[in-house]
Design a protein around this motif. Structure first.
Motif, PDB file in Angstrom:
ATOM      1  N   SER A 163     -21.314 -14.393  -3.558  1.00 15.80           N
ATOM      2  CA  SER A 163     -22.202 -15.068  -2.619  1.00 15.80           C
ATOM      3  C   SER A 163     -23.436 -15.617  -3.339  1.00 15.80           C
ATOM      4  CB  SER A 163     -22.639 -14.100  -1.509  1.00 15.80           C
ATOM      5  OG  SER A 163     -23.483 -14.764  -0.591  1.00 15.80           O
ATOM      6  N   PRO A 164     -23.341 -16.796  -3.944  1.00 15.86           N
ATOM      7  CA  PRO A 164     -24.497 -17.397  -4.601  1.00 15.86           C
ATOM      8  C   PRO A 164     -25.454 -17.982  -3.571  1.00 15.86           C
ATOM      9  CG  PRO A 164     -22.614 -18.860  -4.759  1.00 15.86           C
ATOM     10  CD  PRO A 164     -22.139 -17.622  -4.071  1.00 15.86           C
ATOM     11  N   THR A 165     -26.135 -17.101  -2.832  1.00 16.45           N
ATOM     12  CA  THR A 165     -26.956 -17.553  -1.711  1.00 16.45           C
ATOM     13  C   THR A 165     -28.071 -18.487  -2.157  1.00 16.45           C
ATOM     14  OG1 THR A 165     -28.229 -15.501  -1.946  1.00 16.45           O
ATOM     15  CG2 THR A 165     -26.490 -15.521  -0.297  1.00 16.45           C
ATOM     16  N   GLY A 166     -28.616 -18.267  -3.348  1.00 20.32           N
ATOM     17  CA  GLY A 166     -29.685 -19.137  -3.819  1.00 20.32           C
ATOM     18  C   GLY A 166     -29.233 -20.575  -3.972  1.00 20.32           C
ATOM     19  N   VAL A 167     -28.021 -20.770  -4.478  1.00 20.23           N
ATOM     20  CA  VAL A 167     -27.490 -22.123  -4.669  1.00 20.23           C
ATOM     21  C   VAL A 167     -27.204 -22.769  -3.326  1.00 20.23           C
ATOM     22  CG1 VAL A 167     -25.640 -23.478  -5.698  1.00 20.23           C
ATOM     23  CG2 VAL A 167     -26.521 -21.466  -6.889  1.00 20.23           C
ATOM     24  N   LEU A 168     -26.577 -22.027  -2.411  1.00 21.50           N
ATOM     25  CA  LEU A 168     -26.281 -22.567  -1.089  1.00 21.50           C
ATOM     26  C   LEU A 168     -27.558 -22.923  -0.350  1.00 21.50           C
ATOM     27  CD1 LEU A 168     -23.416 -20.139   0.022  1.00 21.50           C
ATOM     28  CD2 LEU A 168     -23.192 -22.472  -0.838  1.00 21.50           C
ATOM     29  N   VAL A 343     -37.908 -21.769   7.599  1.00 20.34           N
ATOM     30  CA  VAL A 343     -36.932 -20.769   8.034  1.00 20.34           C
ATOM     31  C   VAL A 343     -35.763 -20.710   7.058  1.00 20.34           C
ATOM     32  CG1 VAL A 343     -35.246 -20.225   9.839  1.00 20.34           C
ATOM     33  CG2 VAL A 343     -37.586 -20.867  10.457  1.00 20.34           C
ATOM     34  N   SER A 344     -35.289 -21.870   6.612  1.00 20.70           N
ATOM     35  CA  SER A 344     -34.183 -21.895   5.642  1.00 20.70           C
ATOM     36  C   SER A 344     -34.591 -21.216   4.346  1.00 20.70           C
ATOM     37  CB  SER A 344     -33.762 -23.338   5.359  1.00 20.70           C
ATOM     38  OG  SER A 344     -33.200 -23.940   6.496  1.00 20.70           O
ATOM     39  N   ALA A 345     -35.798 -21.500   3.865  1.00 16.13           N
ATOM     40  CA  ALA A 345     -36.243 -20.926   2.598  1.00 16.13           C
ATOM     41  C   ALA A 345     -36.409 -19.414   2.698  1.00 16.13           C
ATOM     42  CB  ALA A 345     -37.562 -21.571   2.178  1.00 16.13           C
ATOM     43  N   VAL A 346     -36.913 -18.924   3.843  1.00 18.51           N
ATOM     44  CA  VAL A 346     -37.176 -17.496   3.990  1.00 18.51           C
ATOM     45  C   VAL A 346     -35.890 -16.703   4.185  1.00 18.51           C
ATOM     46  CG1 VAL A 346     -38.235 -15.763   5.498  1.00 18.51           C
ATOM     47  CG2 VAL A 346     -39.521 -17.800   4.841  1.00 18.51           C
ATOM     48  N   THR A 347     -34.969 -17.244   4.969  1.00 20.58           N
ATOM     49  CA  THR A 347     -33.748 -16.493   5.306  1.00 20.58           C
ATOM     50  C   THR A 347     -32.571 -16.835   4.413  1.00 20.58           C
ATOM     51  OG1 THR A 347     -33.000 -18.162   6.916  1.00 20.58           O
ATOM     52  CG2 THR A 347     -34.487 -16.449   7.714  1.00 20.58           C
ATOM     53  N   GLY A 348     -32.705 -17.860   3.555  1.00 12.87           N
ATOM     54  CA  GLY A 348     -31.554 -18.360   2.811  1.00 12.87           C
ATOM     55  C   GLY A 348     -30.908 -17.353   1.886  1.00 12.87           C
ATOM     56  N   ALA A 352     -26.519 -12.182   5.216  1.00 16.19           N
ATOM     57  CA  ALA A 352     -26.148 -12.006   6.617  1.00 16.19           C
ATOM     58  C   ALA A 352     -25.949 -13.363   7.277  1.00 16.19           C
ATOM     59  CB  ALA A 352     -27.213 -11.204   7.353  1.00 16.19           C
ATOM     60  N   VAL A 353     -24.814 -13.560   7.914  1.00 13.89           N
ATOM     61  CA  VAL A 353     -24.487 -14.831   8.544  1.00 13.89           C
ATOM     62  C   VAL A 353     -24.593 -14.730  10.061  1.00 13.89           C
ATOM     63  CG1 VAL A 353     -22.643 -16.506   8.930  1.00 13.89           C
ATOM     64  CG2 VAL A 353     -23.019 -15.571   6.643  1.00 13.89           C
ATOM     65  N   ARG A 354     -24.063 -13.652  10.612  1.00 14.33           N
ATOM     66  CA  ARG A 354     -24.010 -13.512  12.072  1.00 14.33           C
ATOM     67  C   ARG A 354     -25.409 -13.516  12.679  1.00 14.33           C
ATOM     68  NH1 ARG A 354     -23.295  -9.232  15.937  1.00 14.33           N
ATOM     69  NH2 ARG A 354     -21.925  -9.882  17.647  1.00 14.33           N
ATOM     70  N   GLY A 355     -26.348 -12.802  12.048  1.00 10.38           N
ATOM     71  CA  GLY A 355     -27.706 -12.755  12.566  1.00 10.38           C
ATOM     72  C   GLY A 355     -28.346 -14.131  12.614  1.00 10.38           C
ATOM     73  N   LEU A 396     -31.623 -22.392  10.808  1.00 11.57           N
ATOM     74  CA  LEU A 396     -30.703 -21.259  10.784  1.00 11.57           C
ATOM     75  C   LEU A 396     -29.236 -21.655  10.923  1.00 11.57           C
ATOM     76  CD1 LEU A 396     -32.636 -18.707  13.043  1.00 11.57           C
ATOM     77  CD2 LEU A 396     -32.301 -18.558  10.580  1.00 11.57           C
ATOM     78  N   THR A 397     -28.952 -22.557  11.842  1.00 10.88           N
ATOM     79  CA  THR A 397     -27.553 -22.821  12.206  1.00 10.88           C
ATOM     80  C   THR A 397     -26.778 -23.499  11.078  1.00 10.88           C
ATOM     81  OG1 THR A 397     -28.265 -23.064  14.502  1.00 10.88           O
ATOM     82  CG2 THR A 397     -26.069 -23.854  13.940  1.00 10.88           C
ATOM     83  N   GLY A 398     -27.356 -24.560  10.510  1.00 11.73           N
ATOM     84  CA  GLY A 398     -26.650 -25.253   9.437  1.00 11.73           C
ATOM     85  C   GLY A 398     -26.437 -24.373   8.223  1.00 11.73           C
ATOM     86  N   LEU A 399     -27.453 -23.615   7.870  1.00 23.58           N
ATOM     87  CA  LEU A 399     -27.348 -22.706   6.728  1.00 23.58           C
ATOM     88  C   LEU A 399     -26.304 -21.628   6.984  1.00 23.58           C
ATOM     89  CD1 LEU A 399     -28.529 -21.994   3.960  1.00 23.58           C
ATOM     90  CD2 LEU A 399     -30.238 -20.598   5.137  1.00 23.58           C
ATOM     91  N   GLY A 400     -26.294 -21.081   8.198  1.00 22.11           N
ATOM     92  CA  GLY A 400     -25.316 -20.047   8.536  1.00 22.11           C
ATOM     93  C   GLY A 400     -23.890 -20.562   8.503  1.00 22.11           C
ATOM     94  N   ASN A 401     -23.661 -21.761   9.043  1.00 23.64           N
ATOM     95  CA  ASN A 401     -22.312 -22.324   9.031  1.00 23.64           C
ATOM     96  C   ASN A 401     -21.849 -22.648   7.616  1.00 23.64           C
ATOM     97  OD1 ASN A 401     -21.799 -22.249  11.807  1.00 23.64           O
ATOM     98  ND2 ASN A 401     -22.816 -24.204  12.161  1.00 23.64           N
TER      99      ASN A 401
END
Length: 484
Positions: A163-168, A343-348, A352-355, A396-401
């Motif tokens: 899960s390379p969350t930083g890149v995503l 929000v994207s920067a803080v939660t990226g 966790a995806v569902r939250g 949140l939504t685009g990042l989560g999807n």
């Protein structure tokens, strides 16, 4: 002479980078094991923002283009529509080619096409050629995002990090940032050199992408077997399906009854073709078995329908219903975009995806409900607060999807799956455009805004119902935390 020739050949061989590549000043250094190759980030991010910047810059060029060619708004609107349609079709097609032939080739071909399209637009003597340039821009910008997702997956396999969350997050935030500053950037370009600079700027952007791609992207052997053929029939039917559907959604009416009929016929033909051919363009059987991925595509449509309905409808109402000037309306909307980015920067970085998706759907319902409180006398503070509320689901939504798709899609088909994700995003945008046209038939009135809010509230509620029972989203985040 033979000794001198041999010595010269040896010197040339020493200076040539490994793999026979002649580009770049120094040989490519392999990235440390377990670490993402950061040299890939620049071409990935810059290439993936070519589409959103061209989508947003054109907004400020429509009026001067119309004046230049004596074209009414109904005709200049095709500059927006052409890119949307070309991208909606091109993203999954180019994504499939990335999966088959590797990201480097398609990235370079796509970004080169962007430069040619920019040059055509800068020199176009007619509106028709300008629309053609936008079609080429849509196709050219369709390669980089699937290529970036393919590279992200390849690096994850190399490093062992699932899960390379930083890149995503970087990809998501870069796209959002460019979409925000696009109109401002376009306005500056037009002020400096006229509307043609909005097209001409793609030439240096393309050259930069080509230089970065040639020097940094790794070469990859094609995965396609020589006996396999690209499913041209499936691609053509898929394109016909999307084109007829989107043309009807953009301007529905009884006079255009033939479009949904053609959509149904194209969909039926596409389903038959893809379930019978040996090498389908989109493996519908495998997709049907992957229900979590299907749910992600559905969430993408629902989430972006609400996002774009708010963006289009609220902006129009601020100017027509509330009576704000264009510049003031832009300032009122600025906190919305900044909130989404924050929000994207803080939660990226959280796996966790569902939250993210649950919170995004809840805040989208809250933003839709808040629109019901507005009237022509609403204070500016309330207008800004509503925008701030709507910015949270945007982040949140685009990042989560995107994160969900990364884990749900077949690794061997990650690029084509990412391309389809963008296609469903544009379907949501088109549905939002149709909703705005339906609820604002004679202008953006407050009554029309309230009806649009109820439409958005229903869509956000449906999004919540799709997210809440999906336990696979929880497993995605848990698996990512264990592996990292």
């Amino acid at each position: 002479m033979s000794g001198s020739a041999t010595l010269l050949a040896r010197l040339r061989a020493r200076r040539r980078p490994p793999g026979g590549q002649r580009f770049g000043r120094r040989p490519e250094r392999p990235a440390p094991a377990g670490e993402f190759n950061r040299r890939l980030l620049a071409p990935m991010v810059l290439g993936s923002v070519l589409n959103p910047i061209n989508s947003s810059m054109i907004a400020v060029a429509l009026v001067p283009v119309g004046i230049a060619f004596g074209a009414p708004p109904a005709e200049t609107a095709w500059l927006v529509t052409a890119l949307y349609l070309a991208t909606a079709v091109g993203q999954p097609v180019l994504g499939r080619l990335v999966d088959d032939y590797g990201p480097r080739r398609l990235y370079l071909a796509g970004t080169a096409l962007v430069g040619l399209a920019g040059l055509l637009g800068a020199l176009a003597p007619s509106l028709g050629l300008l629309v053609a340039a936008r079609v080429l821009l849509g196709l050219g910008t369709s390669a980089a995002y699937p290529a970036a997702m393919h590279l992200t997956r390849s690096e994850a396999e190399r490093t062992g990090r699932s899960s390379p969350t930083g890149v995503l997050t970087a990809l998501a935030v870069a796209g959002q940032t460019v979409a925000v500053i696009g109109p401002t950037f376009g306005g500056l370009l037009i002020g400096l050199g006229g509307w043609r600079t909005v097209f001409a700027v793609n030439v240096p952007l393309s050259l930069t992408c080509l230089a970065l791609g040639l020097s940094r992207l790794p070469a990859a052997a094609p995965r396609r077997n020589r006996g396999d053929r690209l499913d041209h029939t499936g691609i053509a039917l898929f394109a016909a399906l999307l084109l007829t559907l989107m043309l009807f959604v953009m301007k529905p009416g009884t006079a255009r009854w033939y479009l949904p009929v053609l959509t149904v016929l194209a969909a039926a033909g596409f389903a038959v073709r893809e379930t019978r051919t040996r090498t389908p363009f989109i493996d519908l059987r495998a997709l049907a078995r992957n229900r979590p991925l299907v749910a992600t595509y559905l969430r993408q449509v629902l989430g972006n329908t609400g996002t774009y309905a708010f963006l289009y409808g609220y902006t129009q109402w601020l100017e027509e219903g509330r009576g704000l000037g264009a510049a003031t309306a832009g300032l009122v909307l600025l906190p919305l975009s900044l909130t989404g980015l924050a929000v994207s920067a803080v939660t990226g970085r959280s796996p966790a995806v569902r939250g993210k998706l649950v919170a995004g759907s809840v805040f989208q319902m809250a933003a839709a409900a808040a629109l019901l409180l507005l009237d022509p006398a609403s204070p500016v503070v309330l207008l800004v607060a509503v925008g701030l509320l709507a910015g949270v689901p945007q982040g949140l939504t685009g990042l989560g999807n995107q994160a969900a798709l990364y884990h749900q899609a077949d690794p061997a088909a990650i690029a084509s799956a990412a391309g389809l994700l963008r296609t469903f995003m544009y379907l949501g945008a088109m549905a939002a455009s149709a909703a705005n046209a339906a609820y604002f038939p004679h202008g953006a009135t407050t009554g029309g805004l309230h009806h649009l809010a109820l439409f958005m509230l229903g869509g956000a509620g449906l999004l919540f119902l799709v997210v809440l029972p999906d336990r696979s989203l929880g497993r995605v985040g848990a698996a990512a935390r264990r592996r990292n």
